[in-house]
Scaffold this motif. Structure first.
Motif, PDB file in Angstrom:
ATOM      1  N   ASN A  30       0.823  -1.211   0.000  1.00 21.66           N
ATOM      2  CA  ASN A  30       0.000   0.000   0.000  1.00 21.66           C
ATOM      3  C   ASN A  30       0.857   1.261   0.000  1.00 21.66           C
ATOM      4  N   LEU A  31       1.975   1.252   0.727  1.00 23.02           N
ATOM      5  CA  LEU A  31       2.897   2.395   0.708  1.00 23.02           C
ATOM      6  C   LEU A  31       3.502   2.589  -0.678  1.00 23.02           C
ATOM      7  N   ILE A  32       3.869   1.490  -1.306  1.00 24.14           N
ATOM      8  CA  ILE A  32       4.467   1.542  -2.641  1.00 24.14           C
ATOM      9  C   ILE A  32       3.464   2.099  -3.646  1.00 24.14           C
ATOM     10  N   VAL A  33       2.232   1.622  -3.575  1.00 22.96           N
ATOM     11  CA  VAL A  33       1.183   2.090  -4.482  1.00 22.96           C
ATOM     12  C   VAL A  33       0.898   3.569  -4.235  1.00 22.96           C
ATOM     13  N   ARG A  34       0.812   3.955  -2.977  1.00 26.90           N
ATOM     14  CA  ARG A  34       0.541   5.359  -2.637  1.00 26.90           C
ATOM     15  C   ARG A  34       1.612   6.292  -3.210  1.00 26.90           C
ATOM     16  N   ASP A  35       2.855   5.836  -3.192  1.00 24.26           N
ATOM     17  CA  ASP A  35       3.953   6.653  -3.726  1.00 24.26           C
ATOM     18  C   ASP A  35       4.092   6.530  -5.240  1.00 24.26           C
ATOM     19  N   GLY A  36       3.269   5.679  -5.853  1.00 20.23           N
ATOM     20  CA  GLY A  36       3.249   5.581  -7.311  1.00 20.23           C
ATOM     21  C   GLY A  36       4.468   4.915  -7.912  1.00 20.23           C
ATOM     22  N   ARG A  37       5.103   4.041  -7.167  1.00 18.71           N
ATOM     23  CA  ARG A  37       6.298   3.374  -7.670  1.00 18.71           C
ATOM     24  C   ARG A  37       5.919   2.088  -8.386  1.00 18.71           C
ATOM     25  N   PRO A  38       6.617   1.768  -9.468  1.00 17.94           N
ATOM     26  CA  PRO A  38       6.415   0.453 -10.091  1.00 17.94           C
ATOM     27  C   PRO A  38       6.873  -0.627  -9.113  1.00 17.94           C
ATOM     28  N   VAL A  39       6.136  -1.727  -9.066  1.00 16.85           N
ATOM     29  CA  VAL A  39       6.475  -2.777  -8.104  1.00 16.85           C
ATOM     30  C   VAL A  39       6.356  -4.148  -8.743  1.00 16.85           C
ATOM     31  N   MET A  40       7.276  -5.001  -8.341  1.00 13.95           N
ATOM     32  CA  MET A  40       7.230  -6.399  -8.735  1.00 13.95           C
ATOM     33  C   MET A  40       7.240  -7.214  -7.443  1.00 13.95           C
ATOM     34  N   CYS A  41       6.272  -8.118  -7.311  1.00 16.03           N
ATOM     35  CA  CYS A  41       6.196  -8.984  -6.137  1.00 16.03           C
ATOM     36  C   CYS A  41       6.959 -10.270  -6.442  1.00 16.03           C
ATOM     37  N   LEU A  42       8.034 -10.486  -5.710  1.00 18.59           N
ATOM     38  CA  LEU A  42       8.837 -11.697  -5.863  1.00 18.59           C
ATOM     39  C   LEU A  42       8.367 -12.707  -4.827  1.00 18.59           C
ATOM     40  N   LEU A  43       7.850 -13.818  -5.295  1.00 11.78           N
ATOM     41  CA  LEU A  43       7.309 -14.852  -4.416  1.00 11.78           C
ATOM     42  C   LEU A  43       8.399 -15.884  -4.158  1.00 11.78           C
ATOM     43  N   ASN A  44       9.169 -15.658  -3.100  1.00  9.79           N
ATOM     44  CA  ASN A  44      10.308 -16.522  -2.782  1.00  9.79           C
ATOM     45  C   ASN A  44       9.847 -17.818  -2.112  1.00  9.79           C
ATOM     46  N   PHE A  45      10.731 -18.805  -2.104  1.00 14.14           N
ATOM     47  CA  PHE A  45      10.472 -20.133  -1.552  1.00 14.14           C
ATOM     48  C   PHE A  45       9.396 -20.866  -2.344  1.00 14.14           C
ATOM     49  N   TRP A  46       9.259 -20.533  -3.623  1.00  9.73           N
ATOM     50  CA  TRP A  46       8.262 -21.166  -4.479  1.00  9.73           C
ATOM     51  C   TRP A  46       8.500 -22.668  -4.568  1.00  9.73           C
ATOM     52  N   ASP A  47       9.775 -23.070  -4.462  1.00  9.30           N
ATOM     53  CA  ASP A  47      10.125 -24.492  -4.546  1.00  9.30           C
ATOM     54  C   ASP A  47       9.624 -25.287  -3.348  1.00  9.30           C
ATOM     55  N   LYS A  48       9.288 -24.633  -2.258  1.00  5.18           N
ATOM     56  CA  LYS A  48       8.793 -25.323  -1.067  1.00  5.18           C
ATOM     57  C   LYS A  48       7.303 -25.684  -1.171  1.00  5.18           C
ATOM     58  N   LEU A  49       6.604 -25.076  -2.119  1.00  6.63           N
ATOM     59  CA  LEU A  49       5.163 -25.286  -2.225  1.00  6.63           C
ATOM     60  C   LEU A  49       4.830 -26.484  -3.102  1.00  6.63           C
ATOM     61  N   THR A  50       3.766 -27.175  -2.731  1.00  9.36           N
ATOM     62  CA  THR A  50       3.262 -28.261  -3.575  1.00  9.36           C
ATOM     63  C   THR A  50       2.467 -27.634  -4.721  1.00  9.36           C
ATOM     64  N   ALA A  51       2.119 -28.442  -5.711  1.00  8.54           N
ATOM     65  CA  ALA A  51       1.326 -27.942  -6.836  1.00  8.54           C
ATOM     66  C   ALA A  51      -0.017 -27.391  -6.338  1.00  8.54           C
ATOM     67  N   HIS A  52      -0.617 -28.077  -5.388  1.00  9.94           N
ATOM     68  CA  HIS A  52      -1.889 -27.617  -4.819  1.00  9.94           C
ATOM     69  C   HIS A  52      -1.725 -26.264  -4.117  1.00  9.94           C
ATOM     70  N   GLN A  53      -0.649 -26.099  -3.346  1.00 11.09           N
ATOM     71  CA  GLN A  53      -0.404 -24.836  -2.647  1.00 11.09           C
ATOM     72  C   GLN A  53      -0.141 -23.695  -3.628  1.00 11.09           C
ATOM     73  N   LYS A  54       0.558 -23.987  -4.715  1.00  9.28           N
ATOM     74  CA  LYS A  54       0.827 -22.957  -5.724  1.00  9.28           C
ATOM     75  C   LYS A  54      -0.478 -22.483  -6.353  1.00  9.28           C
ATOM     76  N   LYS A  55      -1.342 -23.439  -6.686  1.00  9.05           N
ATOM     77  CA  LYS A  55      -2.640 -23.097  -7.275  1.00  9.05           C
ATOM     78  C   LYS A  55      -3.467 -22.291  -6.273  1.00  9.05           C
ATOM     79  N   HIS A  56      -3.468 -22.720  -5.041  1.00  6.18           N
ATOM     80  CA  HIS A  56      -4.220 -22.032  -3.995  1.00  6.18           C
ATOM     81  C   HIS A  56      -3.709 -20.609  -3.805  1.00  6.18           C
TER      82      HIS A  56
END
Length: 172
Positions: A30-56
Motif C-alpha cells: 500500500n505504501l508503494i502504491v501510494r507513492d506511485g512506484r512500479p512494483v514487482m512482487c517476488l514470491l520466494n520459496f516457491w520451490d517449497k510449495l506443492t502444486a496444490h499450494q501454488k494453485k491455492h
C-alpha cells in the motif's frame, strides 16, 4: 520506509510464498502504491510449495485481487528458479513508468472505456468526461477534464485506473 520507496525507480517486494502474504506485506504494498512506484512482487520459496499450494496461492488467496495489478514472479533463492528473469522484468517496469501516451490515443481509449461503462450520475446531473491528458511520467499520471467540479465516485476512479492500466500495459 516511505522515503526509501520515493527514491526507488522500481520496488521489488520479496514475499515468503511458503508463509503466504502477511499484513506487513500488504502495508508495504500500500505504501508503494501510494507513492506511485512500479512494483514487482517476488514470491520466494516457491520451490517449497506443492502444486496444490501454488494453485491455492493464486486462486484462493486474499491477495489475489491485488496481484492482478502487479507483476508477480515466483522465484527460489535456493535453486535459482526464475531469478534470471528479475533484472529484465525490473528494466521493463522502469520503461513502463517512463511511458508517455499521445493525448489523441489516450482520448480514444478513454472514450471506449466510457462507452462500455458510463460514469454514474451524481444526483440529477451526469458526469461527462470531456477529455484526458497525461501530465507526467514516473509514475504515468493522467488528468481528466469533466463538466462538473464534483469528484467522480472513488469506485469509478478505480475502474478508470484499472482500465487504463490494462489497455496501456501499465501493469506494475
Amino acid at each position: 520506509t516511505t522515503l526509501t520507496i520515493q527514491y526507488c525507480d522500481v520496488v521489488c517486494l520479496l514475499i515468503d510464498a511458503s508463509q503466504g502474504v502477511s499484513d506487513q506485506d500488504m502495508r508495504l504494498l500500500n505504501l508503494i502504491v501510494r507513492d506511485g512506484r512500479p512494483v514487482m512482487c517476488l514470491l520466494n520459496f516457491w520451490d517449497k510449495l506443492t502444486a496444490h499450494q501454488k494453485k491455492h496461492f493464486f486462486e484462493y488467496s486474499e491477495f489475489t485481487r491485488y496481484l492482478e495489478n502487479f507483476k508477480t514472479l515466483p522465484i527460489s533463492g535456493l535453486t535459482g528458479f526464475n531469478t534470471e528473469r528479475v533484472l529484465s522484468t525490473v528494466k521493463r517496469l522502469f520503461r513502463q513508468s517512463q511511458k508517455r501516451v499521445q493525448t489523441s490515443k489516450l482520448n480514444r481509449i478513454v472514450e471506449t472505456i466510457i462507452s462500455r461503462n458510463p460514469p454514474p450520475s451524481g444526483g440529477q446531473k451526469y458526469f461527462n468526461i470531456m477529455y484526458a491528458s497525461q501530465v507526467s511520467v514516473d509514475p504515468p499520471t493522467f488528468v481528466f477534464f469533466m463538466n462538473r467540479k464534483a469528484s467522480l465516485p472513488k469506485s469509478y476512479q478505480c475502474y478508470l485506473e484499472n482500465q487504463l492500466r490494462d489497455r496501456l500495459d501499465l501493469k506494475g
